[in-house]
Structures are given as C-alpha cells and as structure tokens.
Design an enzyme around this catalytic site. Sequence first.
Site, PDB file in Angstrom:
ATOM      1  N   GLY A  50       8.724   7.159 -58.458  1.00 28.58           N
ATOM      2  CA  GLY A  50       9.069   5.754 -58.279  1.00 28.58           C
ATOM      3  C   GLY A  50      10.074   5.257 -59.297  1.00 28.58           C
ATOM      4  O   GLY A  50      10.458   4.098 -59.270  1.00 28.58           O
ATOM      5  N   CYS A  51      10.472   6.133 -60.196  1.00 30.79           N
ATOM      6  CA  CYS A  51      11.494   5.779 -61.183  1.00 30.79           C
ATOM      7  C   CYS A  51      12.809   6.413 -60.745  1.00 30.79           C
ATOM      8  O   CYS A  51      12.834   7.562 -60.319  1.00 30.79           O
ATOM      9  CB  CYS A  51      11.120   6.305 -62.570  1.00 30.79           C
ATOM     10  SG  CYS A  51       9.645   5.561 -63.258  1.00 30.79           S
ATOM     11  N   GLN A  52      13.884   5.662 -60.864  1.00 31.22           N
ATOM     12  CA  GLN A  52      15.194   6.184 -60.508  1.00 31.22           C
ATOM     13  C   GLN A  52      15.609   7.284 -61.488  1.00 31.22           C
ATOM     14  O   GLN A  52      16.219   8.269 -61.101  1.00 31.22           O
ATOM     15  CB  GLN A  52      16.208   5.048 -60.512  1.00 31.22           C
ATOM     16  CG  GLN A  52      17.466   5.351 -59.770  1.00 31.22           C
ATOM     17  CD  GLN A  52      18.329   4.107 -59.629  1.00 31.22           C
ATOM     18  OE1 GLN A  52      18.271   3.207 -60.461  1.00 31.22           O
ATOM     19  NE2 GLN A  52      19.130   4.064 -58.587  1.00 31.22           N
TER      20      GLN A  52
END
Length: 138
Positions: A50-52
């Site tokens: 969910g983190c770029q």
Amino acid sequence: MAALPDKERLLRNFQRCANWEEKYLYIIELGQRLAELNEQDRHSENSIQGCQSQVWIVMRQNADGVIELQGDSDAAIVKGLIAIVFILYHQMTPQDIVNFDVRPWFEKMALTQHLTPSRSQGLEAMIRAIRARAATLS
C-alpha cells in the site's frame, strides 16, 4: 547517529519550523537518524503493502514485552515518516499500540494535510500494518 526525540519534543520541533519546507527537511532528518536495517530483514514478510515506495518494518518484542521497531524506505521523506511513527509508538507493548490513536498527533503536526495523497495512503498502510502485527502479539 543522533537519537530520535520523544513525542513531546517531536511536536515542539515540528511547531518551531517556520514553513513546510523546513518541516519536510526535519522529516528527512528524522529518517536519517533511523538505525540501518540489515539486508536479512528486507524481505516480503516485513514489506508494507500500500506504499508507493519500498517500505520495510520489523517488529520484535523484547523480554519486557515492549515492541522494538526497525524500518527503512527507499524514499527519504517516507523514511522520515517511518521515524515519526516509531517515535509515537516508542516503548509501547502490543496492546498499547493497538489502543493508541496516532491521528491526533498527526493533526497537531498538521502532517496529513501537507502530504500527497499517495504518501498519506502509505502512512495509513504503515499504521494499519503495525497495529495488525501488534494485535497478533497481544
């Protein structure tokens, strides 16, 4: 390497910054203070989805039941956000982490309204992952 400040000092330091450029520089500085994460801990089990950016967070429970956190990111600002989260959860047990709401602290720092949507989502993903892992330990 300088130690991370406690919650209250973090808030004071953040509020002393004259503008958002200074705050971003302070966030990056906090990330530089994190201990280096060893290569063995950079695997999918510690990766935050969910983190770029690439983000790894390692949670270990010490003999006193307190959670010790280590983390890293390939992005300087994100590494600083990891440091802020670690400051807020410092010296907490798994149950403390589950019960503690970081959002009021973010509001006091006016943090989320100055982050890009993808960074805000990544920050939320980190918090969800830490709380979920803490829940399995409590």
